[in-house]
Design a protein around this motif. Structure first.
Motif, mmCIF file in Angstrom:
data_model
loop_
_atom_site.group_PDB
_atom_site.id
_atom_site.type_symbol
_atom_site.label_atom_id
_atom_site.label_comp_id
_atom_site.label_asym_id
_atom_site.label_seq_id
_atom_site.Cartn_x
_atom_site.Cartn_y
_atom_site.Cartn_z
ATOM 1 N N THR A 130 0.847 -1.196 0.000
ATOM 2 C CA THR A 130 0.000 0.000 0.000
ATOM 3 C C THR A 130 0.877 1.238 0.000
ATOM 4 O O THR A 130 2.028 1.197 0.451
ATOM 5 N N VAL A 131 0.319 2.318 -0.480
ATOM 6 C CA VAL A 131 1.041 3.593 -0.490
ATOM 7 C C VAL A 131 1.307 4.053 0.939
ATOM 8 O O VAL A 131 2.394 4.545 1.251
ATOM 9 N N ALA A 132 0.335 3.855 1.835
ATOM 10 C CA ALA A 132 0.507 4.283 3.230
ATOM 11 C C ALA A 132 1.677 3.549 3.887
ATOM 12 O O ALA A 132 2.501 4.173 4.564
ATOM 13 N N ALA A 133 1.767 2.234 3.695
ATOM 14 C CA ALA A 133 2.874 1.456 4.278
ATOM 15 C C ALA A 133 4.204 1.883 3.668
ATOM 16 O O ALA A 133 5.205 2.029 4.371
ATOM 17 N N ARG A 134 4.221 2.105 2.360
ATOM 18 C CA ARG A 134 5.438 2.530 1.677
ATOM 19 C C ARG A 134 5.882 3.891 2.170
ATOM 20 O O ARG A 134 7.044 4.108 2.486
ATOM 21 N N ASP A 135 4.947 4.834 2.278
ATOM 22 C CA ASP A 135 5.282 6.184 2.724
ATOM 23 C C ASP A 135 5.763 6.202 4.171
ATOM 24 O O ASP A 135 6.661 6.973 4.529
ATOM 25 N N SER A 136 5.191 5.343 5.015
ATOM 26 C CA SER A 136 5.631 5.241 6.409
ATOM 27 C C SER A 136 7.072 4.740 6.475
ATOM 28 O O SER A 136 7.899 5.289 7.208
ATOM 29 N N ASP A 142 2.043 3.354 -7.272
ATOM 30 C CA ASP A 142 0.594 3.359 -7.481
ATOM 31 C C ASP A 142 0.269 4.162 -8.740
ATOM 32 O O ASP A 142 0.228 5.379 -8.715
ATOM 33 N N GLY A 165 -4.356 3.682 -3.920
ATOM 34 C CA GLY A 165 -3.753 3.480 -2.614
ATOM 35 C C GLY A 165 -3.039 2.148 -2.442
ATOM 36 O O GLY A 165 -2.451 1.900 -1.407
ATOM 37 N N THR A 166 -3.108 1.290 -3.452
ATOM 38 C CA THR A 166 -2.432 -0.002 -3.375
ATOM 39 C C THR A 166 -1.343 -0.086 -4.438
ATOM 40 O O THR A 166 -1.359 0.645 -5.430
ATOM 41 N N SER A 193 9.449 7.455 5.244
ATOM 42 C CA SER A 193 9.641 8.490 6.266
ATOM 43 C C SER A 193 10.652 8.034 7.320
ATOM 44 O O SER A 193 11.527 8.801 7.734
ATOM 45 N N THR A 232 9.025 7.248 -5.952
ATOM 46 C CA THR A 232 7.857 8.090 -5.719
ATOM 47 C C THR A 232 7.824 9.295 -6.651
ATOM 48 O O THR A 232 6.741 9.825 -6.921
#
Length: 196
Positions: A37-43, A151, A156-157, A46, A69
């Protein structure tokens, strides 16, 4: 393989050096390169960016993630506005396999400029992060490009058909949409080289 996919493959190899000692990949780097997921990747990205000033391996992984990205920023911006990839070799980056968008938003000149500026800014950030790594750093990572992705359709995936291997395969076919069966592709390239 066409020129763009060759350039992308070269960039991946330069971004992901391999030492003979095969130093352990930071946990956040593994999370970054395996994210679904984008959220897991972005976390994970970071976390790597925070660790980068003190850890060359984290800096390399963060620089690679920032490069990926940057491509996502461009692709998602084009998807949002219903871009259809041209078959022209004159615009190689515009040949990203952007999926069809049945409900595109109108695109103004200012919006298109903003997409390109965000893409450029992210590439510059990637270059700065990679440039912060000492030239004698001994870093080792092996990355399966069938697992690393971006993505393309803004859902979001990060699906298998959005992997770097699938994107490179699509580019080598002339920019058509990636298929589900991306070829196996692992990067295990070079060691950090002194700058000239």
């Amino acid at each position: 393989m066409n020129r763009l996919s060759s350039l992308l493959a070269s960039a991946f190899i330069l971004l992901v050096p391999l030492s003979s000692a095969r130093a352990a990949m930071p946990e956040a780097a593994a999370a970054l390169f395996e994210a679904k997921t984008v959220a897991a990747r972005d976390s994970a990205l970071s976390t790597l960016e925070t660790a980068a000033p003190k850890d060359p391996a984290s800096a390399y992984a963060a620089g690679a993630g920032e490069f990926f990205t940057a491509l996502e920023i461009l692709a998602s911006g084009l998807h949002r506005h219903g871009f259809e990839s041209p078959q022209s070799f004159m615009l190689p980056l515009m040949r990203l396999p952007v999926p069809d968008n049945p409900n595109p938003e109108p695109l103004t000149y200012e919006q298109f400029r903003a997409i390109l500026a965000a893409f450029r800014d992210r590439l510059e950030k990637s270059a700065a992060t990679l440039g912060s790594v000492p030239s004698d750093a001994d870093i080792g990572m092996v990355i399966d490009l069938t697992h690393v992705g971006i993505d393309l359709n803004e859902d979001g995936t990060i699906a298998p058909d959005e992997s770097m291997a699938a994107i490179m395969a699509s580019l080598s076919r002339g920019g058509s949409a990636p298929d589900d069966a991306a070829p196996a592709l692992t990067v295990s390239g070079c060691r950090a080289m002194p700058s000239s």
